[in-house]
Write an enzyme that holds these catalytic residues in place. Structure first.
Site, short mmCIF file in Angstrom:
data_model
loop_
_atom_site.label_atom_id
_atom_site.label_comp_id
_atom_site.label_asym_id
_atom_site.label_seq_id
_atom_site.Cartn_x
_atom_site.Cartn_y
_atom_site.Cartn_z
N CYS A 157 36.01 69.34 57.79
CA CYS A 157 36.35 68.48 59.03
C CYS A 157 35.82 69.67 60.26
O CYS A 157 35.84 69.18 61.22
CB CYS A 157 37.76 67.94 59.23
SG CYS A 157 38.21 66.95 58.17
N HIS A 288 41.52 68.67 68.42
CA HIS A 288 41.30 68.11 67.01
C HIS A 288 42.26 66.95 67.16
O HIS A 288 41.76 65.74 66.68
CB HIS A 288 41.74 69.17 65.93
CG HIS A 288 41.32 68.80 64.73
ND1 HIS A 288 39.94 68.21 64.44
CD2 HIS A 288 41.82 68.59 63.42
CE1 HIS A 288 40.01 68.17 63.09
NE2 HIS A 288 41.19 68.21 62.43
N HIS A 323 38.63 59.61 62.86
CA HIS A 323 38.28 61.13 62.49
C HIS A 323 36.91 61.04 61.67
O HIS A 323 36.96 60.58 60.68
CB HIS A 323 39.39 61.62 61.76
CG HIS A 323 39.05 63.04 61.51
ND1 HIS A 323 38.06 63.64 61.71
CD2 HIS A 323 39.91 63.95 60.63
CE1 HIS A 323 38.12 64.83 61.63
NE2 HIS A 323 39.32 65.00 60.66
#
Lengths: 394, 352
Positions: A157, A288, A323
């Site tokens: 990620c 994040h 996400h």
């Protein structure tokens, strides 16, 4: 540090097919989270940030021949790099333009679609190589005639945040004069089932930084920036600057973040140090903030360790887009640059209750104020933590 | 940037290390070559070993050996190149997911399927919180990691970097490479690879890791001078691209003593090597390695291992020779590799 100039950008995500649409959605607090319609899955009840264009529709928009072998990530990436090219002021990318793309799973959408077809159906074998991330990057490079420095970073990620970091370093070291950096990831059954097996997907819209958060929503997106050396920026519009970056490893667990947010703490510290800034210089943090129990607490602790009691305004935009894994760093870099450009802070959607452990409240409605310096965090599996700092061009 | 020295090396491949000293090479009758198993237990706890895929096992072993070789405890950065990543776990999770039609799944293989599992596991084992990146660009994955090595050494505080390349095989995914012509249709022995004159190659698994340092030691192997990658090059341009790369380092093609070439017996693409073997490097010692260790996306790291050894031991290994020319005191080595005509990588090494 003056930082490396950003002279173009392009994006496609669940909240818009270009910069303008993404900006309007952010401004109007309009999320892109729905049930999956394009992705065919048994888990159709799990909300996702899906781009409502089929591969065939994307291929038509991009004028690809019928027998093309572009993966969905490649289609999304080409769509966004086309926009980048248009607003960069170039007709085509000059000779020697580099390309660094971040992705977590590349073209594994094709592997899961054709896993059982390859042995019997030769027509699908063009996708055998597509499983590996480099293939998707090469397809994008081919489309734009990029034949020099082309590489892929895959650190889950934080992939595209790392691509931006490396691109900035390539410019600063003089190895490249111009480089396209960012990333692309599409929704796949592989990742949806993978995150589901880890029990970190929320069955509702995600609640980043909320005490009642129950997991993340996956999303898909592509976002790319053009970085250029100083000598090419005169007379061009500079959208902002990459002025700090840092990567560190949490060295705690393959998938979970440490309680004290060590990796995040180190990445943020490195980025501040590189930019020559102190914590009080940061106007806003694009966190994040995935909405998982583990990340949001670990990240909050890291923010407390860096900023003490004076944590700058912060929010996670994952409530808008989901996400987007390997693309998240680039998507949020672009949102950060939009914040700087328009003097707007975009809200952390769905937030109601602050976490018991930290009591931190993100920004929950759009705010207008001058933003000069933004910190953007991206953390991934394998303990991979990356922080980027963007500054207004002065 | 400071100068960069190769201070520690370690590799695992389908050949025992002593093939370099002239030991008779292993001959495989299959087109998929497995790496020889080393004594992993000597450096990795058995309970950990059981959970590890081959890529993680090989990488962790080589990392520890390369660090030990350089007498370094914890590096400042860990950089990994892997074109295909953790395929065994990817295949396991993919198979379970498809067979169960997205039923109840154990997360273990998903967790270990991400491309940066190797880099993450090394960091975890060494408790190394430094810069940690993974590059996955086909046959220039390792070269990309080397480029990042150069960038990190621009920071004067960086003293040691662990960098390596690794790729593993897995049953179905590697098998697919026969279907699309990457692997030869006919079975051949690895030692006959260069006489095959057919499309495709032989695929293998390997790992090679290195401790690169800003400080030259009495035990250093060689100096790492430069690396370059190019996504596509026409055969007719390969010589000029190489010369341009050498020129930016103040080196002429005539200064090169040994070329290590990624010939893989695929007659469609070996013409890149023909071009320079019969051209600018016709008078130089030419070495191949894929008839020994096979082809994979990170196997140029094995060539880097060879280069380091040749420059330190000042010996051209017989098993790897493509021509009869020798070189008594090798000083400059160029490694050139590509796969399927794309992702060309150049690496320049120099003796100390």
């Amino acid at each position: 540090m003056k930082g490396v100039a950003v002279t173009g950008m392009g994006i496609i995500s669940a909240i818009g097919r270009n910069l303008n649409e993404n900006h309007l959605s952010l401004k109007n607090a309009k999320n892109g989270i729905t049930n999956p319609e394009i992705l065919s899955t048994q888990h159709s009840h799990l909300p996702v940030g899906e781009i409502k264009l089929s591969n065939a529709e994307l291929a038509t928009i991009l004028n690809l021949p019928e027998n093309h072998s572009y993966t969905r990530s490649a289609l999304l990436a080409v769509h966004s790099v086309k926009e980048l090219l248009e607003n960069s002021g170039y007709d085509q990318f000059p000779e020697g333009t580099g390309f660094i793309s971040g992705t977590s799973i590349g073209g594994i959408d094709k592997t899961e679609q054709h896993f059982y077809d390859y042995s019997e159906n030769p027509e699908y074998r063009k996708y055998i190589q597509a499983q590996h991330p480099g293939f998707t990057t090469e397809k994008i490079a081919e489309y734009f005639g990029l034949n020099g420095f082309v590489t892929t970073i895959s650190t889950a990620c934080s992939s595209s945040a790392n691509a931006i970091m490396m691109g900035a370093q390539m410019i600063q070291s003089g190895k490249l004069k111009r480089v396209i950096v960012g990333g692309s990831d599409c929704l796949t059954k592989f990742t949806l089932n993978g995150f589901n097996s880890l029990k970190i997907l929320s069955e509702e819209k995600s609640l980043p930084f909320d005490d009642d958060r129950a997991g993340l929503n996956l999303g898909e997106a592509a976002g790319y920036l053009l970085l250029e050396a100083e000598e090419y920026t005169s007379g061009r519009s500079v959208l902002g600057r990459v002025s700090g970056y840092g990567n560190a490893n949490d060295a705690f667990h393959q998938t979970a973040s440490s309680e004290n947010g060590e990796g995040a703490f180190k990445a943020i510290s490195k980025a501040l140090n590189k930019a020559g800034l102190s914590g009080s210089d940061i106007n806003f943090i694009n966190a994040h903030g995935t909405g998982t129990r583990n990340n949001d607490l670990s990240e909050s602790v890291a923010l407390q360790r860096i900023f003490g009691k004076n944590i700058p305004a912060f929010s996670s935009t994952k409530g808008f887009t989901g996400h987007t894994l390997g693309a998240a760093g680039a998507v949020e870099a672009i949102f950060s640059l939009l914040s700087i450009q328009y003097g707007e802070i975009y809200p952390n959607l769905n937030f109601k209750t602050s976490m018991k452990e930290t009591g931190l409240d993100p920004v929950t409605s759009i705010q207008n104020k001058e933003i000069n310096t933004i910190l953007s965090n991206s953390f991934g599996f394998g303990g991979n933590c990356t922080s980027l700092i963007f500054k207004k061009d002065e | 940037m400071s100068r960069v020295y190769i201070n520690g090396i370690s590799s695992i491949s389908p050949q025992p290390e002593r093939v370099f000293e002239g030991l008779e090479p292993h001959v495989s009758k299959e087109n998929i070559l497995h790496a020889v198993d080393l004594n992993y237990k000597s450096v990795i706890k058995p309970i950990m070993l059981r959970r590890m895929s081959k890529a993680v096992k090989m990488s962790l072993y080589c990392s520890k050996m390369a660090l030990k070789d350089a007498n370094v405890q914890i590096p400042d950065a860990i950089l990994v190149g892997t074109g295909q990543g953790c395929m065994q776990d990817t295949e396991k999770f993919m198979g379970n997911m498809l067979d169960s039609e997205e039923g109840l799944l154990s997360p273990t293989s998903f967790i270990q399927s991400t491309h940066n599992t190797v880099g993450g596991q090394i960091a975890l084992d060494l408790n190394c919180t430094g810069h940690n990146l993974t590059f996955t660009q086909n046959s220039v994955s390792f070269e990309s990691a080397l480029i990042d090595t150069q960038l990190q050494f621009e920071d004067p505080d960086v003293e040691n970097i662990l960098v390596g390349g690794v790729d593993e095989t897995s049953e179905k995914f590697t098998g697919f490479q026969t279907l699309d012509g990457q692997i030869k249709k006919e079975k051949i022995r690895n030692i006959n690879l260069y006489n095959s004159n057919t499309p495709g190659t032989i695929i293998s698994e390997s790992a090679a890791f290195f401790t690169l340092g800003s400080e030259k030691k009495s035990t250093s192997y060689a100096e790492f001078i430069d690396v370059g990658i190019f996504n596509s090059i026409d055969v007719s341009d390969i010589s000029s691209k190489i010369q341009k790369f050498l020129k930016r380092n103040g080196v002429s093609f005539e200064d090169i003593d040994v070329v290590i070439l990624g010939r893989n017996g695929d007659h469609r693409f070996d013409k890149y090597y023909d071009e320079i073997q019969n051209g600018i490097f016709s008078g130089k010692s030419q070495l191949g390695f894929k008839h020994m260790v096979g082809e994979n996306n990170a196997v140029s790291s094995y060539a880097f291992w060879m280069g380091a050894k040749i420059l330190k031991e000042k010996k051209i290994p017989e098993n790897f020779k493509l021509n009869t020319l020798n070189c008594d005191v090798p000083q400059k080595i160029l490694i050139y590799n590509q796969y399927l005509g794309r992702n060309h990588g150049f690496i320049l090494l120099q003796s100390l």
